[in-house]
Motif scaffolding. Structure first.
Motif, PDB file in Angstrom:
ATOM      1  N   LEU B 101       0.860  -1.177   0.000  1.00  0.00           N
ATOM      2  CA  LEU B 101       0.000   0.000   0.000  1.00  0.00           C
ATOM      3  C   LEU B 101       0.896   1.226   0.000  1.00  0.00           C
ATOM      4  CD1 LEU B 101      -2.707  -0.999   2.618  1.00  0.00           C
ATOM      5  CD2 LEU B 101      -2.556  -1.530   0.199  1.00  0.00           C
ATOM      6  N   VAL B 102       0.786   1.999  -1.043  1.00  0.00           N
ATOM      7  CA  VAL B 102       1.674   3.145  -1.200  1.00  0.00           C
ATOM      8  C   VAL B 102       0.950   4.438  -0.866  1.00  0.00           C
ATOM      9  CG1 VAL B 102       3.184   4.352  -2.799  1.00  0.00           C
ATOM     10  CG2 VAL B 102       2.794   1.900  -3.064  1.00  0.00           C
ATOM     11  N   PRO B 103       1.366   5.106   0.185  1.00  0.00           N
ATOM     12  CA  PRO B 103       0.745   6.396   0.503  1.00  0.00           C
ATOM     13  C   PRO B 103       1.252   7.452  -0.454  1.00  0.00           C
ATOM     14  CG  PRO B 103       2.327   5.775   2.211  1.00  0.00           C
ATOM     15  CD  PRO B 103       2.433   4.763   1.120  1.00  0.00           C
ATOM     16  N   LEU B 104       0.364   8.310  -0.902  1.00  0.00           N
ATOM     17  CA  LEU B 104       0.775   9.376  -1.804  1.00  0.00           C
ATOM     18  C   LEU B 104       0.881  10.674  -1.026  1.00  0.00           C
ATOM     19  CD1 LEU B 104      -1.423   8.543  -4.903  1.00  0.00           C
ATOM     20  CD2 LEU B 104       0.933   7.904  -4.417  1.00  0.00           C
ATOM     21  N   PRO B 105       2.080  11.192  -0.881  1.00  0.00           N
ATOM     22  CA  PRO B 105       2.265  12.468  -0.177  1.00  0.00           C
ATOM     23  C   PRO B 105       1.559  13.569  -0.939  1.00  0.00           C
ATOM     24  CG  PRO B 105       4.365  11.375  -0.604  1.00  0.00           C
ATOM     25  CD  PRO B 105       3.337  10.676  -1.407  1.00  0.00           C
ATOM     26  N   THR B 106       1.362  14.707  -0.317  1.00  0.00           N
ATOM     27  CA  THR B 106       0.607  15.773  -0.963  1.00  0.00           C
ATOM     28  C   THR B 106       1.368  16.462  -2.091  1.00  0.00           C
ATOM     29  OG1 THR B 106       1.152  16.919   1.079  1.00  0.00           O
ATOM     30  CG2 THR B 106      -1.162  16.399   0.711  1.00  0.00           C
ATOM     31  N   GLY B 107       2.652  16.646  -1.924  1.00  0.00           N
ATOM     32  CA  GLY B 107       3.407  17.314  -2.980  1.00  0.00           C
ATOM     33  C   GLY B 107       3.454  16.493  -4.263  1.00  0.00           C
ATOM     34  N   ALA B 108       3.349  17.150  -5.400  1.00  0.00           N
ATOM     35  CA  ALA B 108       3.326  16.460  -6.682  1.00  0.00           C
ATOM     36  C   ALA B 108       4.605  15.658  -6.913  1.00  0.00           C
ATOM     37  CB  ALA B 108       3.126  17.469  -7.814  1.00  0.00           C
ATOM     38  N   THR B 109       5.738  16.295  -6.659  1.00  0.00           N
ATOM     39  CA  THR B 109       7.020  15.636  -6.902  1.00  0.00           C
ATOM     40  C   THR B 109       7.176  14.427  -5.995  1.00  0.00           C
ATOM     41  OG1 THR B 109       7.847  17.894  -7.088  1.00  0.00           O
ATOM     42  CG2 THR B 109       9.456  16.102  -7.214  1.00  0.00           C
ATOM     43  N   GLN B 110       6.798  14.623  -4.745  1.00  0.00           N
ATOM     44  CA  GLN B 110       6.950  13.536  -3.792  1.00  0.00           C
ATOM     45  C   GLN B 110       5.997  12.385  -4.091  1.00  0.00           C
ATOM     46  OE1 GLN B 110       7.063  15.173   0.312  1.00  0.00           O
ATOM     47  NE2 GLN B 110       7.022  17.136  -0.772  1.00  0.00           N
ATOM     48  N   ALA B 111       4.805  12.741  -4.551  1.00  0.00           N
ATOM     49  CA  ALA B 111       3.853  11.695  -4.886  1.00  0.00           C
ATOM     50  C   ALA B 111       4.401  10.861  -6.043  1.00  0.00           C
ATOM     51  CB  ALA B 111       2.501  12.306  -5.246  1.00  0.00           C
ATOM     52  N   ARG B 112       4.963  11.544  -7.024  1.00  0.00           N
ATOM     53  CA  ARG B 112       5.595  10.822  -8.139  1.00  0.00           C
ATOM     54  C   ARG B 112       6.662   9.880  -7.610  1.00  0.00           C
ATOM     55  NH1 ARG B 112       5.008  12.676 -13.546  1.00  0.00           N
ATOM     56  NH2 ARG B 112       6.717  11.311 -14.180  1.00  0.00           N
ATOM     57  N   ALA B 113       7.491  10.422  -6.746  1.00  0.00           N
ATOM     58  CA  ALA B 113       8.594   9.634  -6.212  1.00  0.00           C
ATOM     59  C   ALA B 113       8.086   8.380  -5.522  1.00  0.00           C
ATOM     60  CB  ALA B 113       9.412  10.476  -5.246  1.00  0.00           C
ATOM     61  N   ALA B 114       6.965   8.513  -4.825  1.00  0.00           N
ATOM     62  CA  ALA B 114       6.422   7.364  -4.108  1.00  0.00           C
ATOM     63  C   ALA B 114       6.080   6.241  -5.084  1.00  0.00           C
ATOM     64  CB  ALA B 114       5.187   7.780  -3.316  1.00  0.00           C
ATOM     65  N   VAL B 115       5.526   6.621  -6.218  1.00  0.00           N
ATOM     66  CA  VAL B 115       5.167   5.612  -7.210  1.00  0.00           C
ATOM     67  C   VAL B 115       6.415   5.072  -7.902  1.00  0.00           C
ATOM     68  CG1 VAL B 115       3.795   5.156  -9.281  1.00  0.00           C
ATOM     69  CG2 VAL B 115       2.930   6.711  -7.541  1.00  0.00           C
ATOM     70  N   GLU B 116       7.382   5.961  -8.112  1.00  0.00           N
ATOM     71  CA  GLU B 116       8.620   5.537  -8.767  1.00  0.00           C
ATOM     72  C   GLU B 116       9.425   4.557  -7.908  1.00  0.00           C
ATOM     73  OE1 GLU B 116       9.407   9.618 -11.378  1.00  0.00           O
ATOM     74  OE2 GLU B 116      10.282   9.384  -9.389  1.00  0.00           O
ATOM     75  N   ASN B 117       9.330   4.751  -6.598  1.00  0.00           N
ATOM     76  CA  ASN B 117      10.162   3.952  -5.697  1.00  0.00           C
ATOM     77  C   ASN B 117       9.530   2.679  -5.161  1.00  0.00           C
ATOM     78  OD1 ASN B 117      12.379   5.637  -5.839  1.00  0.00           O
ATOM     79  ND2 ASN B 117      11.502   7.019  -4.308  1.00  0.00           N
ATOM     80  N   ALA B 118       8.311   2.415  -5.559  1.00  0.00           N
ATOM     81  CA  ALA B 118       7.650   1.217  -5.034  1.00  0.00           C
ATOM     82  C   ALA B 118       8.245  -0.036  -5.670  1.00  0.00           C
ATOM     83  CB  ALA B 118       6.157   1.300  -5.307  1.00  0.00           C
ATOM     84  N   ALA B 119       8.727  -0.919  -4.827  1.00  0.00           N
ATOM     85  CA  ALA B 119       9.311  -2.164  -5.330  1.00  0.00           C
ATOM     86  C   ALA B 119       8.196  -3.183  -5.566  1.00  0.00           C
ATOM     87  CB  ALA B 119      10.326  -2.693  -4.333  1.00  0.00           C
ATOM     88  N   VAL B 120       7.574  -3.089  -6.710  1.00  0.00           N
ATOM     89  CA  VAL B 120       6.437  -3.960  -7.032  1.00  0.00           C
ATOM     90  C   VAL B 120       6.499  -4.434  -8.476  1.00  0.00           C
ATOM     91  CG1 VAL B 120       4.910  -2.806  -5.383  1.00  0.00           C
ATOM     92  CG2 VAL B 120       5.030  -2.007  -7.756  1.00  0.00           C
ATOM     93  N   ASP B 121       5.665  -5.424  -8.768  1.00  0.00           N
ATOM     94  CA  ASP B 121       5.635  -5.972 -10.132  1.00  0.00           C
ATOM     95  C   ASP B 121       4.476  -5.439 -10.955  1.00  0.00           C
ATOM     96  OD1 ASP B 121       7.821  -7.626  -9.469  1.00  0.00           O
ATOM     97  OD2 ASP B 121       6.433  -8.987  -8.454  1.00  0.00           O
ATOM     98  N   GLY B 122       3.658  -4.597 -10.324  1.00  0.00           N
ATOM     99  CA  GLY B 122       2.508  -4.073 -11.038  1.00  0.00           C
ATOM    100  C   GLY B 122       1.651  -3.274 -10.079  1.00  0.00           C
TER     101      GLY B 122
END
Lengths: 345, 345
Positions: B101-122
DNA sequence: TTGAAAGCGATACCAA
DNA sequence: TTGGTATCGCTTTCAA
């Protein structure tokens, strides 16, 4: 093939370190070079540093594991567990950490493997303690963890026994003596319905043990003791299981005047099963979930989100003081309409 | 220092490959050697292969990411989202995959980073579509994903517009003409309460757009059109927000005779706010969550767990046939007591 | 049945 | 400011 950092480095004509710096240490290179690198990366379709590789190198995963003892999909069925999870999520969110929900397969070996293979920096173990194997695996991995019950170096729980006693005292105070206790999976393979138990200690799950002991304390104070106490076993912590456990109990002679359930969900199930009779039988729950208020259920409130939030915080920034890691949250008796004095007969 | 596979190899006097085989390919070495390796590992306190290193080497994470558009902790507040998650968990469980479960921070850049850094297969993307940036990041990473609404190569949704129309038709059939529509965050920064909107298309969120359009279709069929339709904006998908949005609406002259809410939670909030008046005003919801039945709410049912389960399955074993990845689930109008004919006046 | 060697994709130190 | 180099811990051909 998806491009790697190396490809970007080659394309720009710089070293890998420089590309890496462009991503995680902007101050280590000139703005111009950084822009050039990022642009090239975009052109090449480089998606940014691979999270797994980064984790390996940096030595941490950026996620905490959440372990529920029962099947993961059941956890979402339990309103208390959901609120606990909400609390964990809130803390994780603030900390910029992800939550890895790890399903535990039924086989012992496979369940172990699931805990062994979780790429996390620590675990939040909900409701385990009986699940010692999981804690062993976690310790073996050298990862920090927090549980929802003592004993552990770090836990956030409640005084189960005292809390349970408070509802039971309330019921006893209303004059109830013939009371049935209702709990989930008291013994591993027990069928639904009445169960003979030597004492609270015989219960399998530590939480159940605590609550049953508290119930029994109150009854003992007025001369009702094990094994005369009627114990009802529910095969699962669900409304349906609660209903199933009490079914038939009130058909016979001399039925109980009250039911003390070890969770709200079970209590609500009992009310379902009682139907009309619910007006004459007192029922109590435990947790104070949202549905309890609507149903007028007398229960013990424990702070659910709070529990999850604190658990996660204990994991994410451990207190310097060791003793500060062992937390018992306050509980509160909430009297509603599902309990009333024993009818005079 | 925690021992590594290499340490075990050294201790036993074999190569790393052999130790590795002892763990993941038991058939590749003699039972005796394997036992010796495993024993030594235990003595050394080697916790088994490091999950991150293994993921890196093997090229997959063994987890799927779950993305909620709103704050993660809010997701647990929304009963429909919780049931969706239960479905996802059930599928993941069966597949032996974890859920990140990936929390999305409020800042746009940080939210992107959260998705970029998730170690997942999909990724399983709940309710996004407006959150195009997230889908872009996921595509950029080359990861498969499933959403809960078209357009996408793989999605599992419902025909929002038709479903919404079905409840609205029901209400119109009961004679209601002065109807208020109630939806969550129709426009980004809109205040709670009445909102002027040119048409359903102006709504920010695609799901909201679809539902409002369906409501409007039914009204248009009896001559009520935008912008004469009363639209109420709720600042969040919660009971409180629902209540807040309708507050004061029924105080004036010529109040609506019915409220069409875009979710059960909002509808229940509206009922809360109406209080006594709920007996004369018809209210409908959307989703058919558990609380809806208890409250007698007329609503549209959509299969929640099913949606989550299928979404996860679509991700975990993608259908060979591309077209099979686009799924619209059936919905059903559930008429209860919260709707009745317009009172004759 | 076992081992050597080549990565998986990145980061961080230290030297230039 | 930039690059070289070692390393994170493991898996996997392929050859012995």
């Amino acid at each position: 093939m998806r491009p790697t950092l190396q490809d970007v480095a080659t394309a720009v004509g710089v070293s890998r370190s420089t590309v890496s710096n462009a991503y995680c240490r902007p101050d280590q290179l000139s703005a111009a070079l950084r822009t050039r690198i990022l642009d090239t990366a975009r052109q090449l379709g480089y998606p940014g540093p691979n999270p797994t590789a980064r984790s390996l190198r940096r030595g941490f995963a950026g996620a905490i594991g959440v372990l529920f003892t029962s099947q993961l999909s059941y956890a979402f069925t339990d309103p208390f567990a959901v609120r606990f999870l909400a609390g964990v999520a809130a803390a994780a969110e603030r900390h910029g950490t992800s939550l890895l929900l790890v399903p535990l397969p039924t086989g012992a070996t496979q369940a172990r493997a699931a805990v062994e293979n979780a790429a996390v920096d620590g675990f939040c173990v909900y409701c385990a303690a009986d699940e010692d194997w999981a804690l062993d695996v976690i310790r073996g991995r050298g990862l920090p963890f927090v549980t929802t019950a003592p004993p552990a170096d770090r836990y956030v729980g409640i005084d189960e026994r005292a809390a349970a006693r408070s509802v039971a005292d309330h019921l006893v105070g209303l004059g109830h003596r013939r009371v049935a206790l209702l709990a989930d999976t008291v013994l591993p393979e027990a069928p639904p319905g009445p169960l003979r138990l030597a004492g609270a200690d015989a219960a399998r799950h530590p939480t159940t043990r605590g609550r049953l002991a508290g119930f029994a304390d109150a009854l003992a104070a007025v001369g009702v003791d094990w094994p005369d106490i009627t114990l009802l076993n529910a095969t699962g912590n669900s409304r349906a299981a609660g209903a199933g456990a009490v079914a038939g109990l009130f058909a016979g002679d001399d039925p109980p005047t009250a039911v003390l359930a070890a969770s709200d969900v079970l209590a609500l199930g009992a009310l379902d099963a009682l139907g009309e009779r619910a007006a004459t039988v007192s029922v109590t729950g435990f947790d104070d979930v949202a549905e309890a208020a609507a149903a007028g259920l007398t229960t013990v409130r424990q702070p659910a989100e709070e529990k999850g939030r604190i658990a996660a915080e204990l994991l994410l920034d451990p207190p310097a003081d060791d003793a500060a890691g062992q937390i018992l949250l306050p509980t509160e008796l909430v009297v509603r309409t599902s309990t009333r004095p024993v009818p005079r007969s």
